[in-house]
Design an enzyme around this catalytic site. Structure first.
Site, mmCIF file in Angstrom:
data_model
loop_
_atom_site.group_PDB
_atom_site.id
_atom_site.type_symbol
_atom_site.label_atom_id
_atom_site.label_comp_id
_atom_site.label_asym_id
_atom_site.label_seq_id
_atom_site.Cartn_x
_atom_site.Cartn_y
_atom_site.Cartn_z
ATOM 1 N N GLU A 225 0.832 -1.073 0.046
ATOM 2 C CA GLU A 225 0.040 -0.015 0.036
ATOM 3 C C GLU A 225 0.876 1.113 -0.022
ATOM 4 O OE1 GLU A 225 -0.062 -2.016 3.035
ATOM 5 O OE2 GLU A 225 0.773 -0.760 4.278
ATOM 6 N N ASP A 226 0.194 2.427 -0.340
ATOM 7 C CA ASP A 226 1.040 3.568 -0.036
ATOM 8 C C ASP A 226 1.124 4.073 1.441
ATOM 9 O OD1 ASP A 226 1.155 4.151 -2.581
ATOM 10 O OD2 ASP A 226 0.164 6.215 -2.591
ATOM 11 N N LYS A 227 2.136 4.998 1.591
ATOM 12 C CA LYS A 227 2.255 5.519 2.954
ATOM 13 C C LYS A 227 1.136 6.039 3.420
ATOM 14 C CE LYS A 227 5.551 9.179 4.710
ATOM 15 N NZ LYS A 227 6.599 9.960 4.252
ATOM 16 N N LYS A 348 -3.549 3.467 -8.744
ATOM 17 C CA LYS A 348 -3.252 4.805 -9.378
ATOM 18 C C LYS A 348 -3.334 4.558 -10.662
ATOM 19 C CE LYS A 348 -0.739 6.654 -5.474
ATOM 20 N NZ LYS A 348 0.613 7.084 -5.062
#
Ligand SMILES: [Zn+2]
Ligand SMILES: [Zn+2]
Length: 380
Positions: A225-227, A348
């Protein structure tokens, strides 16, 4: 098959020419006679004759066993384990002299001096510590350097699996490698190989090092996952192999940190060799260039009808299934997409329609941007 009277003349010939200790003399014949104690056989063959000189082969290495035993006890004092094995490095000159006697007297099928000394040390250590000798899969392996009188200890890695739930944005999943050693482990990173403990990886590593000791933790993540992403529901599964642990028992199954919860912790046999199949349930905040037309949004409902094709930078093509789609318009130019899809769909790029087809931008015929995405659950 030999018997005792047959070997005595050969033994006598050898003793006449060479001074040998009980261990070395006995070793030359014990296998033929199916005897287990080289020392006792040697003593018998020498008829209790006491050598005045050092053993021609080993230079009385066996007199030093207690010293080596002490090295092993010292090396293992901080470790919890049940089984062990012993290996040794021996001066080549000892092996040369042993070979020389074997060939001179045409002796075959004999244990090497290394086998003998490690066997003796194993017996002594086991008697002293009540630990079990296991040659195939020991928890602790000793390697004695008999020449320099050093003892090295290696502890078999353990693997833990668990899940983490991340409830605060801003925590990266992965920790950067140590600048100094690029992850190999060095003095400046305390041999952990990582730059610090400010990530999911770092927090879990720190916790596991405290529980198990160990040097490096090698992670296998089930997705990423993203930060800025949250990971909710039952959390993201992970596997982590801990190298050189000093403890091997896990008593608790969960741990809580400020923005991170670890649960379902357990010891497992190993990390999965092939990527695990999983599905993710996501909430994706999307902004659009042109105003959203509710009728247009309905087209998203068709996503489960087709596979989504993803092209990697390398040109590799893969297909991902979308199982379920919901959406909610938030404002003129933003909506939230709730989607369940096969793991590994690059969110994204899926929103941008960047080498992912069909992508959200294409379907809605306006440039869409992913503002934020959270994992509502991950199903393995
Ligand atoms: Zn000897
Ligand atoms: Zn380092």
């Amino acid at each position: 098959m030999s018997n005792y009277p047959e070997i005595t003349p050969i033994a006598n010939k050898i003793i006449k020419k060479y001074d040998l200790c009980d261990h070395c003399l006995g070793r030359l014949f014990s296998k033929q006679l199916h005897l287990s104690s080289n020392k006792l056989l040697g003593k018998k063959l020498k008829k209790n004759l006491i050598s005045t000189q050092k053993c021609y082969i080993c230079k009385n290495l066996f007199d030093n066993l207690n010293h080596f035993l002490k090295l092993m006890l010292d090396a293992s004092s901080g470790y919890f384990y049940t089984s062990f094995s012993v290996g040794a490095m021996i001066k080549p000159s000892i092996i040369d002299r042993d070979d020389c006697i074997r060939s001179q007297f045409k002796l075959k099928g004999i244990d090497s001096i290394k086998t003998d000394i490690t066997k003796e040390l194993g017996k002594l250590f086991s008697r002293k510590t009540k630990k079990i000798i296991d040659h195939l899969d020991p928890e602790i392996t000793f390697t004695l350097n008999l020449k320099d009188e050093l003892c090295q200890l290696r502890s078999k890695s353990i693997t833990v699996s668990g899940r983490y739930v991340k409830t605060l944005r801003g925590l990266p999943q992965k920790q950067q490698s140590c600048d100094n050693c690029s992850g190999k482990g060095c003095r400046s990173c305390n041999f952990h190989g990582i730059s610090g403990f400010e990530s999911v990886e770092g927090i879990i590593s720190k916790f596991l090092f405290k529980k198990f000791g160990g040097t490096t933790a090698k992670f296998t993540w089930i997705g990423g996952e993203d930060k800025s992403s949250l990971v909710l529901g039952s959390g993201r599964p992970f596997f982590v192999k801990i190298l050189n642990p000093s403890k091997r028992n896990l008593k608790l199954s969960k741990a809580n940190f400020d923005s991170l919860k670890i649960n379902h912790l357990k010891l497992v046999h190993e990390s999965p060799k092939n990527p695990l199949k999983f599905n993710s349930s996501l909430s994706v905040k999307i902004s659009t260039e042109s105003e959203i037309d509710s009728k247009n949004l309905k087209k998203l409902k068709d996503l489960p009808k087709n596979l989504v094709v993803v092209y990697d930078k390398s040109g590799k093509r893969s297909e991902k299934k979308v199982f379920d789609v919901k959406y909610k318009k938030n404002s003129k130019n933003s909506f939230t997409l709730i989607i369940t899809a096969e793991g590994g769909l690059p969110i994204k790029r899926f929103v941008n329609s960047d080498n992912v087809s069909p992508g959200i931008s294409k379907i809605l015929d306006t440039q869409c941007t992913c503002q934020e995405f959270d994992f509502l659950d991950i199903m393995v």
